[in-house]
Design a protein around this motif. Structure first.
Motif, mmCIF file in Angstrom:
data_model
loop_
_atom_site.group_PDB
_atom_site.id
_atom_site.type_symbol
_atom_site.label_atom_id
_atom_site.label_comp_id
_atom_site.label_asym_id
_atom_site.label_seq_id
_atom_site.Cartn_x
_atom_site.Cartn_y
_atom_site.Cartn_z
ATOM 1 N N ALA A 227 12.061 15.428 -3.866
ATOM 2 C CA ALA A 227 11.052 14.840 -3.013
ATOM 3 C C ALA A 227 9.688 15.406 -2.900
ATOM 4 C CB ALA A 227 11.844 14.422 -1.756
ATOM 5 N N GLU A 228 8.746 14.902 -2.721
ATOM 6 C CA GLU A 228 7.508 15.429 -2.355
ATOM 7 C C GLU A 228 7.540 15.590 -0.821
ATOM 8 O OE1 GLU A 228 4.306 13.161 -3.731
ATOM 9 O OE2 GLU A 228 4.896 13.337 -5.954
ATOM 10 N N GLN A 229 6.637 16.289 -0.612
ATOM 11 C CA GLN A 229 6.516 16.406 1.078
ATOM 12 C C GLN A 229 5.767 15.292 1.633
ATOM 13 O OE1 GLN A 229 5.384 20.315 2.116
ATOM 14 N NE2 GLN A 229 4.896 19.735 4.540
ATOM 15 N N ALA A 230 6.597 14.322 1.840
ATOM 16 C CA ALA A 230 6.016 12.693 2.031
ATOM 17 C C ALA A 230 6.967 12.495 3.041
ATOM 18 C CB ALA A 230 5.932 11.924 1.045
ATOM 19 N N GLY B 75 0.753 -1.143 0.066
ATOM 20 C CA GLY B 75 -0.140 -0.097 -0.197
ATOM 21 C C GLY B 75 0.617 1.423 0.111
ATOM 22 N N ARG B 76 2.247 0.944 0.003
ATOM 23 C CA ARG B 76 3.029 2.429 -0.185
ATOM 24 C C ARG B 76 3.729 2.368 -1.347
ATOM 25 N NH1 ARG B 76 1.497 -0.314 4.850
ATOM 26 N NH2 ARG B 76 2.099 0.987 6.403
ATOM 27 N N ASN B 77 3.458 3.566 -1.888
ATOM 28 C CA ASN B 77 4.188 4.129 -3.098
ATOM 29 C C ASN B 77 5.557 4.280 -2.959
ATOM 30 O OD1 ASN B 77 4.440 6.489 -5.648
ATOM 31 N ND2 ASN B 77 4.033 4.428 -6.140
ATOM 32 N N LEU C 116 14.034 19.258 5.328
ATOM 33 C CA LEU C 116 13.138 17.805 5.756
ATOM 34 C C LEU C 116 12.655 18.155 6.998
ATOM 35 C CD1 LEU C 116 15.792 14.981 4.766
ATOM 36 C CD2 LEU C 116 14.096 16.019 3.597
ATOM 37 N N ARG C 117 12.529 19.168 7.569
ATOM 38 C CA ARG C 117 12.060 19.294 8.824
ATOM 39 C C ARG C 117 10.355 19.401 9.154
ATOM 40 N NH1 ARG C 117 15.666 24.782 10.508
ATOM 41 N NH2 ARG C 117 17.377 23.572 11.174
ATOM 42 N N ASP C 118 9.930 19.382 7.855
ATOM 43 C CA ASP C 118 8.671 19.605 7.669
ATOM 44 C C ASP C 118 7.792 18.160 7.322
ATOM 45 O OD1 ASP C 118 9.316 18.996 5.037
ATOM 46 O OD2 ASP C 118 8.468 21.027 4.232
ATOM 47 N N ARG C 119 8.659 17.067 7.449
ATOM 48 C CA ARG C 119 8.022 15.627 7.170
ATOM 49 C C ARG C 119 8.705 14.765 8.052
ATOM 50 N NH1 ARG C 119 10.575 16.146 1.361
ATOM 51 N NH2 ARG C 119 10.366 18.381 1.831
ATOM 52 N N PRO C 120 7.945 13.485 8.180
ATOM 53 C CA PRO C 120 8.409 12.584 8.802
ATOM 54 C C PRO C 120 9.869 11.963 8.504
ATOM 55 C CG PRO C 120 6.203 12.177 8.533
ATOM 56 C CD PRO C 120 6.635 13.338 7.515
ATOM 57 N N VAL C 121 10.996 11.780 8.985
ATOM 58 C CA VAL C 121 11.995 11.239 8.364
ATOM 59 C C VAL C 121 12.558 9.873 9.380
ATOM 60 C CG1 VAL C 121 14.391 11.637 8.150
ATOM 61 C CG2 VAL C 121 12.942 13.508 7.889
ATOM 62 N N LEU C 122 12.798 8.972 8.533
ATOM 63 C CA LEU C 122 13.349 7.854 8.887
ATOM 64 C C LEU C 122 14.834 7.489 8.555
ATOM 65 C CD1 LEU C 122 10.264 5.438 8.076
ATOM 66 C CD2 LEU C 122 10.696 6.213 9.970
ATOM 67 N N PRO D 194 2.209 5.540 6.803
ATOM 68 C CA PRO D 194 0.974 5.336 6.812
ATOM 69 C C PRO D 194 1.189 4.793 5.047
ATOM 70 C CG PRO D 194 1.276 7.662 6.743
ATOM 71 C CD PRO D 194 2.466 7.154 7.396
ATOM 72 N N PRO D 195 -0.096 4.200 4.532
ATOM 73 C CA PRO D 195 -0.034 4.120 2.995
ATOM 74 C C PRO D 195 0.043 5.306 2.207
ATOM 75 C CG PRO D 195 -1.827 3.123 4.402
ATOM 76 C CD PRO D 195 -1.208 3.595 5.334
ATOM 77 N N GLY D 196 0.708 5.392 1.247
ATOM 78 C CA GLY D 196 0.713 6.394 0.394
ATOM 79 C C GLY D 196 2.266 6.449 0.072
ATOM 80 N N ARG D 197 2.534 7.818 -0.557
ATOM 81 C CA ARG D 197 4.116 8.014 -0.705
ATOM 82 C C ARG D 197 5.065 7.732 0.343
ATOM 83 N NH1 ARG D 197 6.520 10.552 -5.021
ATOM 84 N NH2 ARG D 197 5.267 9.452 -6.413
#
Ligand SMILES: [Zn+2]
Length: 407
Positions: free
Chosen positions: A313-316, A292-294, A343-349, A383-386
């Motif tokens: 990179a998109e904001q994902a 379910g993840r792109n 990258l501060r505005d998105r979840p980073v792993l 989560p599912p998505g990009r």
């Protein structure tokens, strides 16, 4: 071809095929190596009779080679190494494997440009950019620019297509004395061109223009340039560029490919439909659906290319993976050349052999992150998505392998 070259070609192809059959990669390095052992002039023999374009630079050369080869396919078959190695062994192998073709587009490692120009007698050499890359073993940028300048100086017959936005490239190309076709692909990274390579004075910049304060070196007028979501050609005509590849960077790569193709008589209107067919380049930009993840793969090898990856990179949710194995360079101090703040505005792993180096850097940069032990854990954590994945060389190959060697 002389008999010796024929034998060398045949043995080279066999060795490459055996290596592939044994599951040892694509075999292009070993095949080329054996071929050149039998006939040291094999690359020259294989190149003769073909109209050749060479593409070199620190970043973007694989993608630009792929786009230029696609554009030239409009007028005939094209031999290319865009899926393989970019040193003379790889070139030899690519040409041997392709058989007789009227055209060849070859990506060339910056250090080997002089040697490959001597061997292949190209019609066109495209110079993309120069920036720091693996300084623990590679040459300083100014030394590379000098190597390029010397490489071109002995070949006034070669047509040069070069990036007007990079002072190091302009200096290298102008020294050649031949006519240069300039393209403007932008330069996001300026940290390796603050000092004039000619006079040592500072280089000043303003709104895309640049000039040396102490000598005549300055930005030449670009014949090809990116404007909005298209490219303006030397006649001033604007062409909409539709790409499957993301980002402003690839629009610049497309402008370069169009400029190269034009040197072979291929017009933008003919080349553009071919550029639009390129969906990914040896795994770069590939998109894969998993649970379910792109997942989209972006390769970033050095500071300049990390900045470009952030732009694409998109904001994902974004997974960063860094290794420091031999092909990556063993030194990770370059992480401090990169500003990760975008990258501060998105979840980073983060993951990879050197995830802890990355962790310290992100901590200093004020970017929240979560460490995961594997690619699968990263998939489950978002989560599912990009999911954007930005990785350096071997880290990228590891993740690509998990995705069944996606191309
Ligand atoms: Zn100067």
């Amino acid at each position: 071809m002389p008999l010796r070259a024929k034998v060398a070609t045949s043995v080279s192809k066999t060795a490459a095929a055996l290596s592939r059959a044994a599951g040892r990669g694509d075999g292009s390095v070993i095949g080329g190596w054996i071929g050149l052992k039998i006939d040291p002039d094999l690359l020259a023999h294989l190149a003769s009779g073909r109209a050749v374009a060479l593409i070199s630079g620190t970043n973007g050369k694989t993608t630009t080679t792929r786009l230029a080869a696609a554009a030239l396919s409009h007028i005939g078959r094209v031999a290319t190494n865009s899926f393989g190695a970019n040193m003379p062994t790889g070139h030899t192998s690519a040409l041997a494997k392709a058989g007789v073709t009227p055209f060849a587009v070859l990506e060339v490692d910056e250090h080997y440009l002089a040697r490959v120009i001597d061997a292949t007698r190209p019609r066109v050499v495209a110079l993309l950019n120069l920036s720091r890359d693996q300084l623990d073993r590679a040459k300083e940028v100014a030394m590379m620019a000098q190597l390029w300048r010397d490489a071109l100086a002995g070949h006034p017959e070669v047509r040069v297509v070069a990036n007007a936005d990079d002072p190091m490239v302009v200096w290298a190309a102008e020294g050649s004395g031949q006519q240069v076709t300039w393209f403007s692909a932008g330069q996001r990274w300026h940290d390796d061109s603050f000092v004039c390579p000619q006079s040592g004075h500072p280089i000043e910049r303003n709104a895309g223009d640049w000039w040396c304060v102490g000598c005549p070196l300055r930005r030449p007028q670009a014949h090809w340039r990116v404007e909005d979501d298209g490219v303006v050609d030397p006649r001033g005509d604007w062409h909409l560029v539709k790409l499957q590849l993301p980002g402003q960077v690839n629009l610049g790569n497309a402008a370069t490919a169009l400029a190269v193709a034009a040197e072979f008589g291929v017009r933008p209107i003919e080349a553009l439909p071919h550029l639009a067919t390129v969906a990914s380049v040896a795994g770069r930009y590939a998109q894969v659906d998993r649970d379910g993840r792109n997942v989209r793969l972006l390769l970033a090898k050095n500071p300049a290319s990390w900045l470009e990856a952030f732009d694409m990179a998109e904001q994902a949710p974004t997974l960063l993976s860094v290794n420091a194995r031999d092909p990556d360079g063993l030194d990770t101090s370059w992480l401090y050349d990169v500003n990760f703040a975008p990258l501060r505005d998105r979840p980073v792993l983060i993951t990879g052999d050197r995830a802890y180096d990355l962790a310290v850097r992100l901590e200093v940069n004020g970017v929240p992150f979560r460490h995961v032990m594997s690619f699968d854990e990263a998939i489950q954590a978002v989560p599912p998505g990009r999911l954007e994945v930005i990785a350096n060389y071997t880290a990228f190959q590891d993740i690509r392998a998990e995705l069944d060697r996606v191309n």
